[in-house]
Design a protein around this motif. Structure first.
Motif, PDB file in Angstrom:
ATOM      1  N   ALA A  90       0.709   9.683  -5.086  1.00 32.70           N
ATOM      2  CA  ALA A  90       0.844  10.841  -4.532  1.00 32.70           C
ATOM      3  C   ALA A  90       2.115  11.462  -5.459  1.00 32.70           C
ATOM      4  O   ALA A  90       2.367  12.646  -5.165  1.00 32.70           O
ATOM      5  N   ASP A  91       2.693  10.939  -6.440  1.00 32.27           N
ATOM      6  CA  ASP A  91       3.732  11.464  -7.348  1.00 32.27           C
ATOM      7  C   ASP A  91       5.016  11.710  -6.430  1.00 32.27           C
ATOM      8  O   ASP A  91       5.787  12.682  -6.628  1.00 32.27           O
ATOM      9  N   LEU A  92       5.139  11.214  -5.484  1.00 31.03           N
ATOM     10  CA  LEU A  92       6.431  11.118  -4.649  1.00 31.03           C
ATOM     11  C   LEU A  92       7.544  10.508  -5.375  1.00 31.03           C
ATOM     12  O   LEU A  92       8.783  10.699  -4.952  1.00 31.03           O
ATOM     13  N   ASP A  93       7.580   9.638  -6.457  1.00 29.50           N
ATOM     14  CA  ASP A  93       8.670   9.096  -7.116  1.00 29.50           C
ATOM     15  C   ASP A  93       9.097   9.954  -8.312  1.00 29.50           C
ATOM     16  O   ASP A  93       9.998   9.445  -9.115  1.00 29.50           O
ATOM     17  N   GLU A 145      13.656   2.961  -1.456  1.00 27.89           N
ATOM     18  CA  GLU A 145      13.622   2.153  -0.038  1.00 27.89           C
ATOM     19  C   GLU A 145      13.505   3.170   1.138  1.00 27.89           C
ATOM     20  O   GLU A 145      12.667   2.905   2.121  1.00 27.89           O
ATOM     21  N   ALA A 146      14.360   4.098   1.262  1.00 25.45           N
ATOM     22  CA  ALA A 146      14.475   5.155   2.031  1.00 25.45           C
ATOM     23  C   ALA A 146      13.072   5.859   2.180  1.00 25.45           C
ATOM     24  O   ALA A 146      12.510   6.065   3.507  1.00 25.45           O
ATOM     25  N   LEU A 147      12.548   6.296   1.363  1.00 28.75           N
ATOM     26  CA  LEU A 147      11.239   6.815   1.474  1.00 28.75           C
ATOM     27  C   LEU A 147       9.901   5.968   1.776  1.00 28.75           C
ATOM     28  O   LEU A 147       9.117   6.330   2.416  1.00 28.75           O
ATOM     29  N   THR A 148      10.274   4.798   1.182  1.00 30.17           N
ATOM     30  CA  THR A 148       9.109   3.778   1.749  1.00 30.17           C
ATOM     31  C   THR A 148       9.297   3.613   3.415  1.00 30.17           C
ATOM     32  O   THR A 148       8.136   3.449   3.987  1.00 30.17           O
ATOM     33  N   THR A 166       6.292   4.612   5.941  1.00 33.82           N
ATOM     34  CA  THR A 166       5.890   3.549   6.896  1.00 33.82           C
ATOM     35  C   THR A 166       5.807   3.931   8.298  1.00 33.82           C
ATOM     36  O   THR A 166       4.891   3.962   9.168  1.00 33.82           O
ATOM     37  N   LYS A 167       6.873   4.781   8.743  1.00 33.91           N
ATOM     38  CA  LYS A 167       7.153   5.411  10.097  1.00 33.91           C
ATOM     39  C   LYS A 167       6.254   6.347  10.617  1.00 33.91           C
ATOM     40  O   LYS A 167       5.986   6.542  11.594  1.00 33.91           O
ATOM     41  N   THR A 168       5.910   7.537   9.484  1.00 29.87           N
ATOM     42  CA  THR A 168       5.317   8.512   9.829  1.00 29.87           C
ATOM     43  C   THR A 168       3.910   8.783   9.605  1.00 29.87           C
ATOM     44  O   THR A 168       3.422   9.381  10.261  1.00 29.87           O
ATOM     45  N   ASN A 221       0.730  -1.127   0.012  1.00 31.40           N
ATOM     46  CA  ASN A 221      -0.021   0.051  -0.026  1.00 31.40           C
ATOM     47  C   ASN A 221       0.861   1.182   0.014  1.00 31.40           C
ATOM     48  O   ASN A 221       0.504   2.446  -0.684  1.00 31.40           O
ATOM     49  N   VAL A 222       2.005   1.099   0.644  1.00 28.10           N
ATOM     50  CA  VAL A 222       2.712   2.486   0.742  1.00 28.10           C
ATOM     51  C   VAL A 222       3.523   2.723  -0.794  1.00 28.10           C
ATOM     52  O   VAL A 222       3.512   3.795  -1.127  1.00 28.10           O
ATOM     53  N   GLU A 223       3.940   1.630  -1.238  1.00 25.41           N
ATOM     54  CA  GLU A 223       4.368   1.751  -2.710  1.00 25.41           C
ATOM     55  C   GLU A 223       3.202   2.295  -3.565  1.00 25.41           C
ATOM     56  O   GLU A 223       3.783   3.106  -4.618  1.00 25.41           O
ATOM     57  N   LYS A 224       2.059   1.730  -3.529  1.00 26.82           N
ATOM     58  CA  LYS A 224       1.045   2.240  -4.250  1.00 26.82           C
ATOM     59  C   LYS A 224       0.837   3.831  -3.930  1.00 26.82           C
ATOM     60  O   LYS A 224       0.358   4.589  -4.764  1.00 26.82           O
ATOM     61  N   LEU A 225       0.930   4.170  -2.526  1.00 26.95           N
ATOM     62  CA  LEU A 225       0.714   5.599  -2.223  1.00 26.95           C
ATOM     63  C   LEU A 225       1.910   6.449  -2.940  1.00 26.95           C
ATOM     64  O   LEU A 225       1.582   7.459  -3.387  1.00 26.95           O
ATOM     65  N   ILE A 226       2.851   6.001  -2.823  1.00 27.32           N
ATOM     66  CA  ILE A 226       3.944   6.608  -3.551  1.00 27.32           C
ATOM     67  C   ILE A 226       3.779   6.941  -5.061  1.00 27.32           C
ATOM     68  O   ILE A 226       3.960   8.392  -5.380  1.00 27.32           O
TER      69      ILE A 226
END
Length: 519
Positions: A95-98, A108-111, A115-117, A87-92
């Motif tokens: 939201a055009d974060l990639d 990986e660092a962004l994921t 996940t933590k925040t 789900n986090v990868e789908k969210l990235i």
């Protein structure tokens, strides 16, 4: 206790000797802490609230007909497992974060950071959920929350339809298996009934009752046979006796002459009269009528005997065989013989049935046990088959209910919105913390310096540390110049301390003013 206080005073005096070093360290640490706190980037928080309405009108209507899933538990589990790696990868991507990522390491660092925040929290017990995310860019934080809201709503009950289809396929397969088992059980039950058709009677009686009924019928038939044989033998005696009873005799001999037809009726009425006298008195109408009928039959018998005597007197030369009464007796005898033969056949048939019933009763327990086992297997297969059919209908209704999409309604109470003011870091708390950290660090530096370059303030401490005998001590009497120098040093230290505190206080006041102005 006194020794402990003395040692504490010695340590404090030694630390006080290095107060200038401690204050210098405190200023350096305070400046560094203030710079770091002021350079921490601002964090803006974007949040949204979602209400999950599980009180659908279909739920009470379909109660007992369809499988009701625990929607609240499913939604709670979904909220806890929503922040997963897929789900986090789908969210990235959503939201055009990639767009500005270079390489797999940054992804990986962004994921990991997302996940933590990312946070999903339940508000109370009303199925109200809050989705929040913090970032230095408020627009990015809002896009992340918007994407997470979309994933949360889309993933509400995603796989339930597939689960219902799988359950229905499994139930259909089990129904086909039980249909075959049920057909086999019905075939075995039918073959058993055909093999042992004598176990069942038309009126549904069991073998014991049937045997008792056959015994009663056999006894009744034997009694009727004996009665018929006795009647036949009496007729034979009248016909083949030494003196025919049809010839006229002396007066008073009428009472010994028998007329089977009339005598049988008279006997029947006499038995009926005896039964009536046991229940009623002599004046009862039924008793009076029975006696009158017996009297009429006796009169009829006397008239018949008189007629026979007249006929015998008028035809003295006629033979017995030509006598009409004799002929009538012959006919009655033939009828009696036929009746006896019929009753013998009935008795023979009942005896045969009785023997078969006795033989069947001997093997009945084993047959009944076999029938019970067959019937039990049939009942079990039938019950399971009916339950599976009911479950299949329930599964179909459940699938249709899920397709209706009204089991749980996701409502966006507060759309994703980024706060106009930064929510982190809280510098009003961090700056006092930095001041305390600076003062503690300066005190610690002075203490360390006192331990590296120790100073002795009394003879006892010197004697204890060196282990050498102490002859005496020389006290220092400060002059005016020394006292002035010490007062100046103390004033500088106090000014430095006050300056550090005032600097931090001014910074806190400035931040408070700016935050109130921004609000």
């Amino acid at each position: 206790m006194e020794e402990i206080l003395r040692q504490a005073l010695v340590i404090l005096r030694a630390t006080w000797q290095h107060r200038r070093l401690g204050m210098l360290v405190a200023w350096v640490v305070g400046a560094i802490a203030a710079g770091v706190i002021l350079r921490i980037p601002d964090k803006y928080e974007a949040s949204a609230r979602i209400f999950v309405d599980t009180q659908s009108i279909l739920k009470p209507l379909m109660s007992g007909l369809a499988v009701q899933p625990n929607v609240e538990q499913q939604v709670m589990m979904l909220s806890r497992t929503l922040i997963s790696r897929p789900n986090v990868e789908k969210l990235i991507r959503m939201a055009d974060l990639d767009l500005n990522l270079n390489g797999k390491a940054e992804r990986e660092a962004l994921t990991e950071r997302l996940t933590k925040t990312l946070t999903i929290s339940s508000v109370g017990r009303d199925n109200l959920y809050t989705i929040a995310y913090r970032d230095s860019d408020p627009g990015k934080a809002q896009r992340v929350v918007q994407a997470l809201v979309s994933i949360f709503v889309e993933s509400s009950l995603g796989d339930k339809r597939q689960d219902s289809d799988s359950a229905r396929k499994f139930i259909d397969e089990q129904i086909r298996n039980y249909e075959k088992k049920l057909q086999d059980a019905e075939g075995r039950l039918k073959e058993f009934k055909l093999r042992n058709v004598d176990l069942y009677t038309a009126d549904g009686k069991n073998s014991t009752e049937h045997l008792s009924e056959l015994t009663n019928m056999l006894n009744s038939s034997r009694l009727a046979l004996r009665e018929a044989e006795n009647s036949r033998d009496a007729m034979r005696r009248q016909i083949v006796g030494e003196e025919p009873v049809l010839l006229p005799e002396a007066p008073g001999a009428d009472s010994g002459v028998s007329l089977p037809e009339i005598d049988g009726r008279i006997d029947t009425q006499k038995r009926n009269l005896d039964n009536l006298l046991q229940r009623y008195t002599d004046q009862h109408p039924d008793v009076v009528g029975a006696r009158r009928l017996i009297k009429d039959l006796e009169d009829q018998k006397r008239q018949e005997l008189i007629a026979r005597k007249k006929f015998a007197a008028a035809n003295p030369g006629s033979s017995v065989s030509n006598n009409p009464v004799y002929q009538q007796l012959k006919v009655s005898l033939a009828e009696s013989e036929a009746n006896v033969a019929s009753l013998r056949a009935r008795v023979s048939e009942y005896e045969s049935r009785y023997r078969r019933a006795v033989d069947l009763l001997k093997t009945q327990p084993q047959l009944e046990a076999e029938y019970t086992q067959l019937n039990r297997d049939y009942d079990i297969h039938k019950k399971n088959y009916e339950q599976l059919v009911t479950r299949r209908e329930s599964a179909e209704l459940s699938g249709d209910l899920e397709s209706a999409g009204s089991v749980a309604d996701f409502r966006l109470i507060d759309p994703p919105r980024a706060s106009p003011n930064p929510v982190a870091p809280n510098r009003l708390i961090l700056l006092p913390t930095g001041l305390v950290l600076a003062l503690v660090t300066g005190l610690f530096a002075a203490f360390i310096a006192s331990q590296i370059r120790p100073v002795f303030f009394d003879g006892k401490t010197l004697r204890d540390v060196t282990g050498l005998p102490l002859l005496g001590t020389v006290s220092l009497i400060p002059n005016e110049a020394r006292r002035t120098k010490e007062r100046t040093s103390l004033h500088r230290f106090l000014l430095a301390t006050a300056g550090l505190v005032i600097a931090y206080g001014a910074g806190i006041a400035m931040l408070t003013f700016l935050s109130q102005r921004a609000a």
